[in-house]
Each structure stands twice: as structure tokens, then as C-alpha cells.
Motif scaffolding. Structure first.
Motif, PDB file in Angstrom:
ATOM      1  N   UNK A  95       0.847  -1.206   0.000  1.00  0.00           N
ATOM      2  CA  UNK A  95       0.000   0.000   0.000  1.00  0.00           C
ATOM      3  C   UNK A  95       0.873   1.243   0.000  1.00  0.00           C
ATOM      4  N   UNK A  96       1.914   1.218   0.819  1.00  0.00           N
ATOM      5  CA  UNK A  96       2.850   2.348   0.867  1.00  0.00           C
ATOM      6  C   UNK A  96       3.526   2.569  -0.477  1.00  0.00           C
ATOM      7  N   UNK A  97       3.943   1.484  -1.137  1.00  0.00           N
ATOM      8  CA  UNK A  97       4.615   1.599  -2.438  1.00  0.00           C
ATOM      9  C   UNK A  97       3.715   2.283  -3.465  1.00  0.00           C
ATOM     10  N   UNK A  98       2.430   1.924  -3.483  1.00  0.00           N
ATOM     11  CA  UNK A  98       1.508   2.523  -4.441  1.00  0.00           C
ATOM     12  C   UNK A  98       1.243   4.003  -4.149  1.00  0.00           C
ATOM     13  N   UNK A  99       1.419   4.414  -2.906  1.00  0.00           N
ATOM     14  CA  UNK A  99       1.143   5.811  -2.551  1.00  0.00           C
ATOM     15  C   UNK A  99       2.342   6.727  -2.709  1.00  0.00           C
ATOM     16  N   UNK A 165      -6.926   9.346  -4.924  1.00  0.00           N
ATOM     17  CA  UNK A 165      -7.505   8.255  -4.148  1.00  0.00           C
ATOM     18  C   UNK A 165      -8.168   7.234  -5.069  1.00  0.00           C
ATOM     19  N   UNK A 166      -8.830   7.698  -6.119  1.00  0.00           N
ATOM     20  CA  UNK A 166      -9.462   6.770  -7.058  1.00  0.00           C
ATOM     21  C   UNK A 166      -8.413   5.926  -7.779  1.00  0.00           C
ATOM     22  N   UNK A 167      -7.327   6.560  -8.180  1.00  0.00           N
ATOM     23  CA  UNK A 167      -6.238   5.828  -8.845  1.00  0.00           C
ATOM     24  C   UNK A 167      -5.649   4.778  -7.908  1.00  0.00           C
ATOM     25  N   UNK A 168      -5.399   5.170  -6.668  1.00  0.00           N
ATOM     26  CA  UNK A 168      -4.853   4.232  -5.691  1.00  0.00           C
ATOM     27  C   UNK A 168      -5.834   3.098  -5.432  1.00  0.00           C
ATOM     28  N   UNK A 169      -7.113   3.423  -5.318  1.00  0.00           N
ATOM     29  CA  UNK A 169      -8.124   2.392  -5.090  1.00  0.00           C
ATOM     30  C   UNK A 169      -8.111   1.358  -6.211  1.00  0.00           C
ATOM     31  N   UNK A 173      -7.226  -2.473  -5.702  1.00  0.00           N
ATOM     32  CA  UNK A 173      -8.264  -3.445  -6.074  1.00  0.00           C
ATOM     33  C   UNK A 173      -7.654  -4.565  -6.913  1.00  0.00           C
ATOM     34  N   UNK A 174      -6.750  -4.211  -7.796  1.00  0.00           N
ATOM     35  CA  UNK A 174      -6.117  -5.199  -8.674  1.00  0.00           C
ATOM     36  C   UNK A 174      -5.079  -6.041  -7.947  1.00  0.00           C
ATOM     37  N   UNK A 175      -4.426  -5.462  -6.932  1.00  0.00           N
ATOM     38  CA  UNK A 175      -3.248  -6.132  -6.368  1.00  0.00           C
ATOM     39  C   UNK A 175      -3.450  -6.773  -5.001  1.00  0.00           C
ATOM     40  N   UNK A 176      -4.274  -6.195  -4.131  1.00  0.00           N
ATOM     41  CA  UNK A 176      -4.353  -6.720  -2.760  1.00  0.00           C
ATOM     42  C   UNK A 176      -5.776  -6.992  -2.273  1.00  0.00           C
ATOM     43  N   UNK A 177      -6.769  -6.822  -3.131  1.00  0.00           N
ATOM     44  CA  UNK A 177      -8.162  -6.979  -2.670  1.00  0.00           C
ATOM     45  C   UNK A 177      -8.491  -8.414  -2.264  1.00  0.00           C
ATOM     46  N   UNK A 178      -7.649  -9.378  -2.653  1.00  0.00           N
ATOM     47  CA  UNK A 178      -7.867 -10.757  -2.216  1.00  0.00           C
ATOM     48  C   UNK A 178      -7.482 -10.954  -0.749  1.00  0.00           C
ATOM     49  N   UNK A 179      -6.754  -9.983  -0.162  1.00  0.00           N
ATOM     50  CA  UNK A 179      -6.305 -10.116   1.223  1.00  0.00           C
ATOM     51  C   UNK A 179      -6.882  -9.070   2.164  1.00  0.00           C
ATOM     52  N   UNK A 180      -7.453  -8.001   1.615  1.00  0.00           N
ATOM     53  CA  UNK A 180      -7.992  -6.941   2.467  1.00  0.00           C
ATOM     54  C   UNK A 180      -9.331  -6.430   1.936  1.00  0.00           C
TER      55      UNK A 180
END
Length: 273
Positions: A95-99, A165-169, A173-180
């Protein structure tokens, strides 16, 4: 209708326009028997909920914090942890890397600690909203500390301009939504919680461990996406008048808006009449 307990969301549901509990709601809840559980369920941290419990004179009831990731019961000076599920540190790092290279503010929450990277507009806003002060620490030092303790985050909150925020979302969604769980409480917020928790599952555990009460005997209140499971699981799920359409669609009943004492109206109707 046999209502033996109430579970309610806080922001957008229980609080009035001043982000406080109205006198009418306080009076309605305090008119109930002292052994009638009033369980607060929120994405907030414990310190941002305890002062509301005190106002309601229900400090002995469990708190469902971080949408169910941390469930705790404060009895006098003791703290009894009833549920504790965290986001793994490697997910926090993603999450930090994407931000990076954005203006997004990233706050970390663990148990009753809030770590903010700096005192900025978003930090000051959350202080006003929750009446809690953070510890100002860089992301890396918090992660290192948690790594040494073998724990993770109960919540990650990303705040910033709506477009970023939309871009990050979308990226998350593509990368970590299976875990959070990725929860958009506003177009400028993303609240992130462990995948395997919910307010509904936490409430079920609380009732099983602490009370001889079935989920069918609970009246639950909410306004947003993270309240849907709770309202569906409860015996009588109530959406406040300002709730999202998706919440109203699954509710058993719709009351007035939070700022018009919607929670108090239902307590008076079903529990005090």
C-alpha cells in the motif's frame, strides 16, 4: 419483536451534525435496563469510541473496532481482547509503495495506537472528528517496530485528493483486494481492513462469548457499505435516512437521518413503548 441488544455504527449513524450523540439518543439509551447491551461497531480505534461509551454509561459493553479487526472490552482498568486480526506487514508495504510520489496521506492503526506521518490537513481533520491525537512517526519506523513485535496493522487509512484516491483504489483493487477489504467511506478516503473480518462476524462472537443473546434478537443500525453484513445478520436491520441506497435496499426498516435522531426513534418505538 423481541429486541435484547442494540449494535450501532457511529459516524453517519449514531452522531448528530456536531459529531456528538444527541441528548435525545442519550436519554433513550439510558432509559434501557443497565444490562441491555449497547454495542458500538465502527472503523474507529478504541480511544475514538470509549468517550462515547462513557456518555452512554455503557463502558462495560464490548467495542467492535476497526470494522471487527479488534474487539475489546474495557472493565475498570482492565482490558480484555476478544478479537485481534491484523493486515500483514507485506500488504502494508505494498500500500505504501503505491502511494509513493503522490500527495496521499497514509495513517497506520494498531490496537489503540494511531501513527500519522506528519501533522497535515488530514491529520488535523481526523483529530477534530475523533478527538484522538496520533503519534507522528514515519511509516518505516512503525513497520520496523511492528515487525519486531510480530504484529501488523488493524487498519490502514489513505486520505487525499479524490482523483489520486481513485487511482490508488483501482491499483489496490487489482493487487491486494484478495487479502484486504477496501472501503470508500468518502471519495477522499480509503479505509483498509483484514479480509476475514466484519462487523457481523465480530458481533456474533461477542454475543456468543459474553451474552446469552442470539443475532435474531439484535436491532442493528448503519449507513454505509461496511454496515451491510451487520444489518443483514441482525434480527432487525435499520438503515438511517441518510444511508447509501445499497444499505437501504437490504434493511428491514428505514428510520430518519442520523442528524434527526434516527437511532433514538427506533429505540423509542421498539424498546421503550
Amino acid at each position: 419483536m423481541n429486541i435484547r441488544a442494540i449494535c450501532t455504527d457511529i459516524d453517519g449513524t449514531l452522531l448528530n451534525k456536531d459529531r456528538e450523540i444527541s441528548r435525545r439518543t442519550i436519554q433513550a439509551i439510558q432509559s434501557l435496563p443497565k444490562d441491555f447491551p449497547i454495542i458500538l461497531a465502527s472503523s474507529r480505534m478504541p480511544s475514538a469510541m470509549i468517550h462515547l461509551q462513557k456518555v452512554l454509561d455503557r463502558i462495560e459493553n464490548p467495542l467492535i473496532c476497526y470494522n471487527g479487526g479488534y474487539v475489546v472490552n474495557y472493565l475498570s482498568a482492565d482490558r480484555h481482547i476478544l478479537g485481534d486480526v491484523c493486515i500483514p506487514l507485506n500488504i502494508c508495504a505494498k500500500i505504501q509503495d503505491f502511494s509513493l510520489d503522490t500527495s496521499i496521506h497514509l495513517s497506520l492503526y494498531g490496537r489503540d495506537d494511531w501513527f500519522a506521518p506528519k501533522m497535515d490537513f488530514w491529520t488535523e481533520r481526523e483529530i477534530r472528528n475523533t478527538k484522538v491525537n496520533p503519534s507522528i512517526q514515519p511509516f518505516e519506523s512503525v513497520i520496523d517496530h511492528w515487525n519486531d513485535r510480530g504484529c501488523g496493522a488493524h487498519k490502514v487509512m489513505c486520505m487525499g485528493p479524490a482523483e489520486e484516491i481513485q487511482t490508488l483504489f483501482d491499483q489496490l483493487q487489482d493487487s491486494v483486494s484478495h487479502e484486504v477489504h477496501l472501503y470508500r467511506s468518502k471519495d477522499t478516503y480509503i479505509e483498509i481492513a483484514p479480509k476475514k473480518i466484519s462487523k457481523a462476524s465480530a458481533l456474533s462472537d461477542v454475543l456468543s462469548f459474553n451474552y446469552d443473546i442470539d443475532m435474531s434478537e439484535v436491532m442493528a443500525f448503519g449507513d454505509n457499505y461496511n454496515d451491510i453484513d451487520l444489518l443483514q445478520a441482525a434480527g432487525h436491520g435499520v438503515a438511517v435516512g441518510n444511508a447509501r441506497p445499497e444499505v437501504k435496499a437490504i434493511a428491514n426498516e428505514i428510520t430518519t437521518a442520523s442528524i434527526d435522531d434516527g437511532v433514538a426513534e427506533m429505540i423509542e418505538k421498539y424498546c421503550l413503548s
